[in-house]
Design an enzyme around this catalytic site. Structure first.
Site, PDB file in Angstrom:
ATOM      1  N   HIS A 254       0.860  -1.180   0.000  1.00 49.50           N
ATOM      2  CA  HIS A 254       0.000   0.000   0.000  1.00 49.50           C
ATOM      3  C   HIS A 254       0.897   1.230   0.000  1.00 49.50           C
ATOM      4  O   HIS A 254       2.046   1.186   0.456  1.00 49.50           O
ATOM      5  CB  HIS A 254      -0.889   0.012   1.241  1.00 49.50           C
ATOM      6  CG  HIS A 254      -1.949  -1.045   1.229  1.00 49.50           C
ATOM      7  ND1 HIS A 254      -3.005  -1.020   2.113  1.00 49.50           N
ATOM      8  CD2 HIS A 254      -2.119  -2.138   0.449  1.00 49.50           C
ATOM      9  CE1 HIS A 254      -3.784  -2.070   1.877  1.00 49.50           C
ATOM     10  NE2 HIS A 254      -3.264  -2.758   0.876  1.00 49.50           N
TER      11      HIS A 254
ATOM     12  N   GLU B 169       1.068   3.821   1.839  1.00 52.17           N
ATOM     13  CA  GLU B 169       1.605   4.209   3.140  1.00 52.17           C
ATOM     14  C   GLU B 169       2.792   3.331   3.545  1.00 52.17           C
ATOM     15  O   GLU B 169       3.787   3.829   4.062  1.00 52.17           O
ATOM     16  CB  GLU B 169       0.519   4.109   4.227  1.00 52.17           C
ATOM     17  CG  GLU B 169      -0.692   4.977   3.970  1.00 52.17           C
ATOM     18  CD  GLU B 169      -1.823   4.268   3.224  1.00 52.17           C
ATOM     19  OE1 GLU B 169      -2.983   4.639   3.446  1.00 52.17           O
ATOM     20  OE2 GLU B 169      -1.537   3.347   2.421  1.00 52.17           O
TER      21      GLU B 169
ATOM     22  N   CYS C  57      -5.917   1.910   5.914  1.00 52.76           N
ATOM     23  CA  CYS C  57      -6.599   0.698   6.368  1.00 52.76           C
ATOM     24  C   CYS C  57      -6.005   0.278   7.718  1.00 52.76           C
ATOM     25  O   CYS C  57      -5.057   0.893   8.213  1.00 52.76           O
ATOM     26  CB  CYS C  57      -6.426  -0.413   5.329  1.00 52.76           C
ATOM     27  SG  CYS C  57      -4.728  -1.047   5.214  1.00 52.76           S
TER      28      CYS C  57
ATOM     29  N   CYS D  72      -2.203  -0.472   7.525  1.00 56.37           N
ATOM     30  CA  CYS D  72      -1.386   0.735   7.436  1.00 56.37           C
ATOM     31  C   CYS D  72      -1.446   1.545   8.732  1.00 56.37           C
ATOM     32  O   CYS D  72      -0.438   2.112   9.152  1.00 56.37           O
ATOM     33  CB  CYS D  72      -1.814   1.571   6.240  1.00 56.37           C
ATOM     34  SG  CYS D  72      -1.449   0.748   4.663  1.00 56.37           S
TER      35      CYS D  72
END
Length: 162
Positions: A60, A62, A90, A93
């Protein structure tokens, strides 16, 4: 220009960098999410969503940005850093933000399906944990949301009438 106005312009600048990374992700066929990590006024980590490209469910934006920042600083603890993300992180993260001891999170759009910071869970400011992240939400939210909506509109055919 007063200090508050300058601070707002700076915050917007970092979110615009994250938006450009999100656009790069979209051009690569990834969900358009971008993130940057800022430490002492310097961008030390950048990330664009890339789980498909890397065949990595943890890639992801992040996480990619946190990994780059930690490598750049030579430390997995990013205690003075702010992470700017176009989409609410999410749970995975959000957990990474806690592990990195990120000081602040600034995000654009809420993630009503998977949000781990405000929408579904409030992981980063849980009283059950020994670290909390200061959260600022809604910066350039309309642009962040529009980018996501356009991406999914292009990939999902319109519903058949009647």
């Amino acid at each position: 220009m007063n200090r508050e106005a300058e601070s707002a312009r700076t915050e917007e600048h970092y979110m615009r960098l994250a938006l450009e990374l999100a656009r790069e992700a979209a051009r690569a066929g990834e969900v358009p999410v971008g993130a940057v990590v800022v430490w002492r006024g310097q961008v030390v980590g950048r990330g664009a969503n890339c789980p498909i490209l890397r065949s990595d469910p943890t890639a992801h934006a992040e996480i990619v940005a946190l990994r780059e920042a930690a490598a750049a600083l030579g430390n997995y603890r990013l205690t003075e850093a702010t992470l700017y993300a176009t989409l609410e992180p999410c749970v995975m993260c959000a957990g990474a933000l806690l592990q990195a001891r990120i000081k602040r999170l600034v995000f654009g759009a809420r993630d009503l399906r998977f949000g781990g910071v405000r929408s579904k869970f409030r992981l980063v400011d849980s009283e059950l944990l020994n670290h909390r992240v200061e959260v600022v939400e809604g910066l350039l939210a309309a642009e962040c949301t529009a980018l996501l909506q356009e991406f999914f509109r292009e990939r999902r055919p319109p519903a058949e009438p009647g």
